[in-house]
Every structure is written in C-alpha cells, then in structure tokens.
Write a protein that holds these residues in place. Structure first.
Motif, PDB file in Angstrom:
ATOM      1  N   LEU A  68     -17.223 -15.537   8.015  1.00 28.60           N
ATOM      2  CA  LEU A  68     -16.831 -15.027   6.700  1.00 28.60           C
ATOM      3  C   LEU A  68     -15.898 -13.831   6.907  1.00 28.60           C
ATOM      4  O   LEU A  68     -16.191 -12.958   7.716  1.00 28.60           O
ATOM      5  CB  LEU A  68     -18.047 -14.568   5.895  1.00 28.60           C
ATOM      6  CG  LEU A  68     -19.003 -15.639   5.363  1.00 28.60           C
ATOM      7  CD1 LEU A  68     -20.140 -14.967   4.589  1.00 28.60           C
ATOM      8  CD2 LEU A  68     -18.276 -16.643   4.469  1.00 28.60           C
ATOM      9  N   VAL A  69     -14.819 -13.808   6.170  1.00 33.19           N
ATOM     10  CA  VAL A  69     -13.904 -12.671   6.210  1.00 33.19           C
ATOM     11  C   VAL A  69     -13.829 -12.079   4.802  1.00 33.19           C
ATOM     12  O   VAL A  69     -13.384 -12.748   3.857  1.00 33.19           O
ATOM     13  CB  VAL A  69     -12.492 -13.096   6.675  1.00 33.19           C
ATOM     14  CG1 VAL A  69     -11.551 -11.891   6.679  1.00 33.19           C
ATOM     15  CG2 VAL A  69     -12.548 -13.747   8.051  1.00 33.19           C
ATOM     16  N   ALA A  70     -14.314 -10.850   4.666  1.00 30.55           N
ATOM     17  CA  ALA A  70     -14.187 -10.153   3.389  1.00 30.55           C
ATOM     18  C   ALA A  70     -12.749  -9.659   3.267  1.00 30.55           C
ATOM     19  O   ALA A  70     -12.260  -8.937   4.138  1.00 30.55           O
ATOM     20  CB  ALA A  70     -15.160  -8.981   3.320  1.00 30.55           C
ATOM     21  N   GLN A  71     -12.065 -10.076   2.219  1.00 32.16           N
ATOM     22  CA  GLN A  71     -10.645  -9.763   2.109  1.00 32.16           C
ATOM     23  C   GLN A  71     -10.251  -9.472   0.663  1.00 32.16           C
ATOM     24  O   GLN A  71     -10.915  -9.884  -0.277  1.00 32.16           O
ATOM     25  CB  GLN A  71      -9.809 -10.933   2.651  1.00 32.16           C
ATOM     26  CG  GLN A  71     -10.079 -12.262   1.954  1.00 32.16           C
ATOM     27  CD  GLN A  71      -9.467 -13.444   2.696  1.00 32.16           C
ATOM     28  OE1 GLN A  71      -9.988 -13.914   3.707  1.00 32.16           O
ATOM     29  NE2 GLN A  71      -8.342 -13.925   2.195  1.00 32.16           N
ATOM     30  N   GLU A  72      -9.139  -8.783   0.525  1.00 30.94           N
ATOM     31  CA  GLU A  72      -8.596  -8.533  -0.805  1.00 30.94           C
ATOM     32  C   GLU A  72      -7.643  -9.655  -1.170  1.00 30.94           C
ATOM     33  O   GLU A  72      -7.123 -10.354  -0.291  1.00 30.94           O
ATOM     34  CB  GLU A  72      -7.887  -7.179  -0.832  1.00 30.94           C
ATOM     35  CG  GLU A  72      -8.901  -6.043  -0.793  1.00 30.94           C
ATOM     36  CD  GLU A  72      -8.304  -4.686  -0.483  1.00 30.94           C
ATOM     37  OE1 GLU A  72      -7.089  -4.616  -0.211  1.00 30.94           O
ATOM     38  OE2 GLU A  72      -9.060  -3.714  -0.504  1.00 30.94           O
ATOM     39  N   ARG A 107     -25.910 -18.179  12.602  1.00 32.43           N
ATOM     40  CA  ARG A 107     -25.259 -16.896  12.856  1.00 32.43           C
ATOM     41  C   ARG A 107     -24.053 -16.842  11.949  1.00 32.43           C
ATOM     42  O   ARG A 107     -23.326 -17.840  11.806  1.00 32.43           O
ATOM     43  CB  ARG A 107     -24.828 -16.775  14.317  1.00 32.43           C
ATOM     44  CG  ARG A 107     -24.143 -15.456  14.646  1.00 32.43           C
ATOM     45  CD  ARG A 107     -24.175 -15.184  16.155  1.00 32.43           C
ATOM     46  NE  ARG A 107     -23.418 -16.165  16.927  1.00 32.43           N
ATOM     47  CZ  ARG A 107     -22.136 -16.016  17.282  1.00 32.43           C
ATOM     48  NH1 ARG A 107     -21.479 -14.922  16.957  1.00 32.43           N
ATOM     49  NH2 ARG A 107     -21.519 -16.940  17.982  1.00 32.43           N
ATOM     50  N   VAL A 108     -23.849 -15.713  11.288  1.00 35.84           N
ATOM     51  CA  VAL A 108     -22.681 -15.572  10.425  1.00 35.84           C
ATOM     52  C   VAL A 108     -21.874 -14.376  10.911  1.00 35.84           C
ATOM     53  O   VAL A 108     -22.384 -13.252  10.955  1.00 35.84           O
ATOM     54  CB  VAL A 108     -23.064 -15.373   8.940  1.00 35.84           C
ATOM     55  CG1 VAL A 108     -21.824 -15.483   8.063  1.00 35.84           C
ATOM     56  CG2 VAL A 108     -24.111 -16.389   8.494  1.00 35.84           C
ATOM     57  N   ASN A 109     -20.650 -14.627  11.309  1.00 36.32           N
ATOM     58  CA  ASN A 109     -19.758 -13.531  11.682  1.00 36.32           C
ATOM     59  C   ASN A 109     -19.088 -13.016  10.409  1.00 36.32           C
ATOM     60  O   ASN A 109     -18.310 -13.734   9.784  1.00 36.32           O
ATOM     61  CB  ASN A 109     -18.694 -14.021  12.667  1.00 36.32           C
ATOM     62  CG  ASN A 109     -19.312 -14.570  13.949  1.00 36.32           C
ATOM     63  OD1 ASN A 109     -20.244 -13.982  14.501  1.00 36.32           O
ATOM     64  ND2 ASN A 109     -18.817 -15.712  14.401  1.00 36.32           N
ATOM     65  N   VAL A 110     -19.438 -11.792  10.049  1.00 35.44           N
ATOM     66  CA  VAL A 110     -18.882 -11.197   8.827  1.00 35.44           C
ATOM     67  C   VAL A 110     -17.820 -10.177   9.232  1.00 35.44           C
ATOM     68  O   VAL A 110     -18.143  -9.110   9.758  1.00 35.44           O
ATOM     69  CB  VAL A 110     -19.986 -10.509   7.996  1.00 35.44           C
ATOM     70  CG1 VAL A 110     -19.392  -9.885   6.745  1.00 35.44           C
ATOM     71  CG2 VAL A 110     -21.095 -11.494   7.642  1.00 35.44           C
ATOM     72  N   ALA A 111     -16.566 -10.537   9.012  1.00 33.10           N
ATOM     73  CA  ALA A 111     -15.466  -9.627   9.351  1.00 33.10           C
ATOM     74  C   ALA A 111     -15.020  -8.903   8.088  1.00 33.10           C
ATOM     75  O   ALA A 111     -14.837  -9.509   7.038  1.00 33.10           O
ATOM     76  CB  ALA A 111     -14.296 -10.419   9.942  1.00 33.10           C
ATOM     77  N   ASN A 119     -20.781  -4.946   3.174  1.00 36.51           N
ATOM     78  CA  ASN A 119     -21.777  -5.675   3.964  1.00 36.51           C
ATOM     79  C   ASN A 119     -22.107  -6.944   3.210  1.00 36.51           C
ATOM     80  O   ASN A 119     -21.552  -7.203   2.130  1.00 36.51           O
ATOM     81  CB  ASN A 119     -23.024  -4.816   4.243  1.00 36.51           C
ATOM     82  CG  ASN A 119     -23.737  -4.383   2.981  1.00 36.51           C
ATOM     83  OD1 ASN A 119     -23.334  -4.745   1.879  1.00 36.51           O
ATOM     84  ND2 ASN A 119     -24.789  -3.623   3.127  1.00 36.51           N
ATOM     85  N   VAL A 120     -22.999  -7.749   3.758  1.00 36.75           N
ATOM     86  CA  VAL A 120     -23.399  -8.984   3.082  1.00 36.75           C
ATOM     87  C   VAL A 120     -24.914  -9.115   3.157  1.00 36.75           C
ATOM     88  O   VAL A 120     -25.494  -9.153   4.245  1.00 36.75           O
ATOM     89  CB  VAL A 120     -22.737 -10.234   3.703  1.00 36.75           C
ATOM     90  CG1 VAL A 120     -23.239 -11.485   3.001  1.00 36.75           C
ATOM     91  CG2 VAL A 120     -21.222 -10.155   3.592  1.00 36.75           C
ATOM     92  N   THR A 144     -16.695  -6.398  12.710  1.00 35.63           N
ATOM     93  CA  THR A 144     -17.382  -7.670  12.442  1.00 35.63           C
ATOM     94  C   THR A 144     -18.858  -7.480  12.739  1.00 35.63           C
ATOM     95  O   THR A 144     -19.225  -6.886  13.759  1.00 35.63           O
ATOM     96  CB  THR A 144     -16.810  -8.800  13.320  1.00 35.63           C
ATOM     97  OG1 THR A 144     -15.435  -8.992  12.992  1.00 35.63           O
ATOM     98  CG2 THR A 144     -17.563 -10.113  13.091  1.00 35.63           C
ATOM     99  N   TRP A 145     -19.692  -7.991  11.858  1.00 37.79           N
ATOM    100  CA  TRP A 145     -21.153  -7.934  12.003  1.00 37.79           C
ATOM    101  C   TRP A 145     -21.657  -9.365  12.111  1.00 37.79           C
ATOM    102  O   TRP A 145     -21.222 -10.217  11.343  1.00 37.79           O
ATOM    103  CB  TRP A 145     -21.732  -7.210  10.781  1.00 37.79           C
ATOM    104  CG  TRP A 145     -23.234  -7.160  10.692  1.00 37.79           C
ATOM    105  CD1 TRP A 145     -24.094  -6.578  11.568  1.00 37.79           C
ATOM    106  CD2 TRP A 145     -24.046  -7.691   9.624  1.00 37.79           C
ATOM    107  NE1 TRP A 145     -25.390  -6.705  11.120  1.00 37.79           N
ATOM    108  CE2 TRP A 145     -25.393  -7.387   9.929  1.00 37.79           C
ATOM    109  CE3 TRP A 145     -23.769  -8.373   8.442  1.00 37.79           C
ATOM    110  CZ2 TRP A 145     -26.457  -7.748   9.106  1.00 37.79           C
ATOM    111  CZ3 TRP A 145     -24.828  -8.741   7.619  1.00 37.79           C
ATOM    112  CH2 TRP A 145     -26.153  -8.426   7.948  1.00 37.79           C
ATOM    113  N   SER A 146     -22.539  -9.628  13.057  1.00 42.74           N
ATOM    114  CA  SER A 146     -22.954 -11.008  13.313  1.00 42.74           C
ATOM    115  C   SER A 146     -24.472 -11.166  13.297  1.00 42.74           C
ATOM    116  O   SER A 146     -25.103 -11.319  14.351  1.00 42.74           O
ATOM    117  CB  SER A 146     -22.396 -11.482  14.658  1.00 42.74           C
ATOM    118  OG  SER A 146     -20.980 -11.452  14.639  1.00 42.74           O
ATOM    119  N   PRO A 147     -25.058 -11.156  12.116  1.00 43.99           N
ATOM    120  CA  PRO A 147     -26.506 -11.367  12.047  1.00 43.99           C
ATOM    121  C   PRO A 147     -26.858 -12.809  12.409  1.00 43.99           C
ATOM    122  O   PRO A 147     -26.076 -13.728  12.168  1.00 43.99           O
ATOM    123  CB  PRO A 147     -26.820 -11.087  10.572  1.00 43.99           C
ATOM    124  CG  PRO A 147     -25.555 -11.439   9.851  1.00 43.99           C
ATOM    125  CD  PRO A 147     -24.446 -11.047  10.787  1.00 43.99           C
TER     126      PRO A 147
END
Ligand SMILES: [Cu+2]
Length: 508
Positions: A68-72, A107-111, A119-120, A144-147
């Motif tokens: 997942l990439v949080a983006q504008e 596993r979700v890579n949150v960038a 955060n997510v 990037t956070w990878s829970p």
C-alpha cells in the motif's frame, strides 16, 4: 410610584431584547440545521466504481504480501472539471480491497509518500498491538512500515484507515480508507453470492461537502456536535452511482466510512433484505429486515433480491439517533439520501435463496467475566479523562473474559469501537439486543443515556507496553480525546509504559 417607571421600562426592554435574541438564535439554529434531503434529486449517471482487489504475492516464507502506498492525488468527482485535492492508497482516493483467508500469514508494506506522518489501522482485525496501526505505530514521511500477522478470525468485512492521534478525521476525510475482506471455509460452504464486483460488491459510503472551488469542505457549523456532515454522498468515491445487476441476488458489503454521519440503510420500496453479517462476520441466523442503522466504522453485509429489468435504490432514511428536536437535526437525524441505484438486467442469472442458518456463533459467557468495567463517554473524554499517549488506562489479563458497561452521558450521539477483539452485546438499554446486534461487533452506536453491556474475551497477543485503543469512532470526537488505551498482560504481569515518541514531527 412614578420614579420606578424608567426602571420598569428598562427591565421590559431587556426582557424583550433577550426574548428576541433567543428567538433569533432559535431561528438561526433551525435554519443552519436544515435537513439534507437528496431523495429523488440524485442523478444516477455514473457506474459504481469498484475498488480493485489488491494484488498480492507469496514470499519465500509463505506470507501473503500486499503493498500500500499512501499518496496525494486529485479527483474530479462530479465531472465538472473542478478537481479536488485528495489522498488515497495506490491511487487518488480510497484504496484497493485487501483479501486474505483465515490461517494465512499476511504482511502489508505501507509506504508513506504524504508530506506528513500517517499510519494504517486494520479496523476489526485481531492482531498483536504492535501490528495494529494505532497512534503508536506512526509512519514517517518517506518511510515504509511492514506489519505482519496471522489471520485468525472468521470471514468478515473489515476495513483499514489511518489512525494518527489528532489527525484521523483529516486523513480519512481526504480519502485514506479501504476494505479488507476475510474469507474462511464456513463462509465458502454457504450458498451466498461471492463473485467480487459482480454479485458481491463493496459499498463504501462517505458524505462530503464541496467548496466553490471544488475542494472537500470541512467547515463545521456552530451546531454540528457530531462533526462534519456533508450534503453529497460518495459511494466507493462515485457521485451518483448505479450498479448493473445481472443476478437474482446481490450481496452488498456496506461500510460506513464517514467521519460523523450515521445512516439508516434500506431499499427505496422498503422491500426486505437479508442481513447476513455485521462487523466481525456472519450472523448465526439471517435477519430479514427493511432497515439497518450504521454509525461511523460499522459494517453490514446484506443480500438484496432484484426482479428482471427493475430499478431500485439503496437509500438512507432518517436514522433513530435517540434524540429529538434541534439535537436530532444537527446530528443528521432528519437527513435522507439516495445512495446507490441497482439496475437489474432483463435476464438475471439464477441465485439460490439465502439460507436461514449461517454459521455457528459461540456465545461468550458473561458469567465467566473476571471484571466489569464502566466506561462513560462525555465531553472530550471517557471517564472524565481525555486520551493521553503516555497513559495506560487499564490492563486486561490474557485468557480472561470481561464485561464492559458503556454509556453515552452526553446529549449528542457517540459510538464505541474497541481494537483487538470482536465483542458481543449482552444488553441494549437493559433489553436483549435486536437481531442485527447479535453477532460479532467491534463498533456500536451509542444513543444518549442508553447503557450498553458488552462481553469481550482476550485470548492472546499480550504486551504490557503497547496498548490497544477504545474510542468514539466519530472521528472529530476521537481526535479531540474521546479515546483510551488498554494493554493485554499475562496473568500476574503489571502493565508497563508506552514508548515515548520522539522525532516523529507534529501533526497539522
Ligand atoms: Cu463521539
């Protein structure tokens, strides 16, 4: 006596002034809280956008990995050339639907490519506190956070959204949210519609207002006690959506992803639908209803029967908020919306009837509760205290059952969401819960002054230092401090202390 006359005149003048001012305020309040009514006024001109299923891959350890990439971004929602500044995951607005099976390690890579921390949070997911994506798991800009966790709960319609303390409303309002569907064998064995985007469709409902230049308008009027209420509905980000239905039955996964608004969903001709699931999974028995109320964060899975060639709309009629008069109007309790038009094809593929019995739902044993806690939501806090990141409010012991009595002590609506576990309702204002509140829940609506008793069971994932949240899911309230923190400890273990956060920057 004549000398008193001027005093009397002044007093009368003041009295008249006060009365006029009061009347003016009342008229002003009544006008400012004029109900929104879009029934019959929505042009269903756009096909409902269906969030894409997120791509995933199995890594060498057998984990299912998502990115997942949080983006504008920018989006022209209304087709008038005015683009709105937005945010989304892997796109301009909202995010893809994540999907995993019970038993899988995900596993979700949150960038984070936003210019600020986010955060997510995996809303409704049972997982360790450090993977929960609460206020303590912030992702810095560029990081990037990878829970990772093992899916260990029944098939359900969950969702994900940011949870940075004090900024959740802003992040969700801009568009950061998505659905997370869990599957299991019990659900798969039932004759239910389950072809994603065809007869099994996410319906993510959000209200927005647009400014003259086309931007999301978060202006709150002086009487808006619940938060920002918009006059335009987005369904999966679509304004004026219709869905082409080609089967006799269609399953709608309703998610109220609005920041403050409570809906009462039903069909435009008041036909019955089959309510098959709520927040945490399928019900034990199908409930045949004509309306289901959803406050922010709640989900419902419904199956709607359609007839060949017809058009019928999902609609929201005034929800019972447990209040009257001006309070009801200012909380959106008099508002009506056309939500989504269902357009049935002239020839419909057959679909089996929805069974009456769905899945076993084991009842949690309130008699086994080791503790009864009372949580009172009032003002800007719970039990008289506003959220503090460095304060653990209480500890629950792993492998124990608890009863929580939750009360909204304000005159305006709240709701209540618990992280970590799905709970069950014992009583609603002293009575047995209605059918739609008999299943697994993680979020419940709280009308004023109606105590709710819930039972929760904590089985694993102890961590004395990292807390889970419990809070009002009206995001303005949550941001203002109507939230608390609990830890799950091992038997005999003392609660610790949350890590202090340094160098994470500040929220706007
Ligand atoms: Cu609230």
């Amino acid at each position: 006596m004549p000398a008193r006359r001027p005093v009397v005149r002044v007093l009368i003048g003041v009295l008249v002034g006060v009365l006029l001012l009061g009347a003016g305020l009342a008229v002003g309040a009544w006008t400012l809280t004029r109900p929104t009514d879009t029934v019959g006024a929505v042009s269903f001109v756009r096909p409902l956008a269906v969030p894409p299923l997120a791509e995933s891959r199995l890594d060498d350890r057998g984990q299912r990995v998502f990115d997942l990439v949080a983006q504008e971004g920018r989006r022209d929602f209304r087709g008038d050339g005015r683009t709105t500044a937005t945010a989304g995951f892997n796109g301009a607005f909202l995010g893809p639907t994540l999907r995993a099976r019970r038993g899988e390690q995900v596993r979700v890579n949150v960038a984070n490519t936003l210019g600020q921390e986010t955060n997510v949070h995996w809303h409704g997911m049972h997982l360790p506190a450090r993977m929960d994506g609460g206020p303590h798991q912030l992702v810095r800009p560029g990081a990037t956070w990878s829970p990772t966790w093992r899916v260990d709960q029944p098939a359900a319609t969950l969702w994900y959204h940011p949870h940075p303390h004090g900024a959740t409303e802003d992040h969700v309002y801009r568009g950061l949210a998505g659905m997370f569907i869990l599957d299991d064998e019990r659900e798969a064995a039932l004759p239910l519609p389950r072809t994603y985007g065809v007869d099994d469709v996410p319906v993510i409902v959000q209200d927005r207002s647009f400014s003259g230049s086309g931007q999301f308008d978060k202006t709150r009027n002086a009487f808006a006690g619940v938060g920002v209420l918009g006059d335009t509905l987005l369904v999966n980000g679509t304004v004026g959506p219709y869905l082409d239905v080609r089967t006799q039955r269609v399953r709608l996964r309703l998610l109220n992803a609005s920041t403050a608004r409570t809906y009462d969903f039903g069909l435009s001709d008041n036909r019955q639908f089959a309510l098959i699931g709520t927040d945490g999974g399928l019900l034990a028995r199908t409930a045949r209803l004509t309306r289901v109320r959803l406050s922010p964060g709640e989900r419902a899975e419904i199956v709607v029967d359609v007839r060949p060639g017809e058009r019928v709309s999902l609609r929201s009629t005034p929800p019972d908020l447990g209040i009257g008069g001006l309070s009801r109007r200012s909380a959106g309790g008099a508002d009506r919306f056309d939500v989504l038009q269902l357009r049935a094809a002239d020839t419909l593929a057959p679909a089996p009837p929805v069974p009456d019995d769905l899945v076993p739902v084991a009842r949690l044993d309130a008699g086994a509760a080791v503790t009864t806690r009372r949580l009172e939501l009032r003002g800007r806090g719970i039990n008289g205290q506003s959220m503090r990141m460095d304060r653990i409010d209480f500890a629950v012991t792993r492998d124990s059952t608890e009863v929580w009595e939750v009360l909204n002590a304000d005159g305006t609506p709240h709701n209540f969401h618990v992280h970590d576990v799905q709970f069950q309702l014992l009583t609603v204002d002293g009575a047995a819960p209605p059918p739609e509140l008999t299943g697994w829940k993680d979020t419940i609506f709280l009308p004023p002054h109606r105590p709710m008793r819930i039972v929760l069971r904590f089985t694993d994932h102890s961590d004395p230092n990292l807390p889970y949240m419990y809070h009002c899911h009206l995001l303005w309230h949550e941001d203002a401090g109507m939230m608390g923190q609990f830890v799950v400890v091992d038997p005999g273990q003392a609660p610790g202390r949350p890590p202090t956060h340094t160098g994470h920057g500040k929220h706007d």
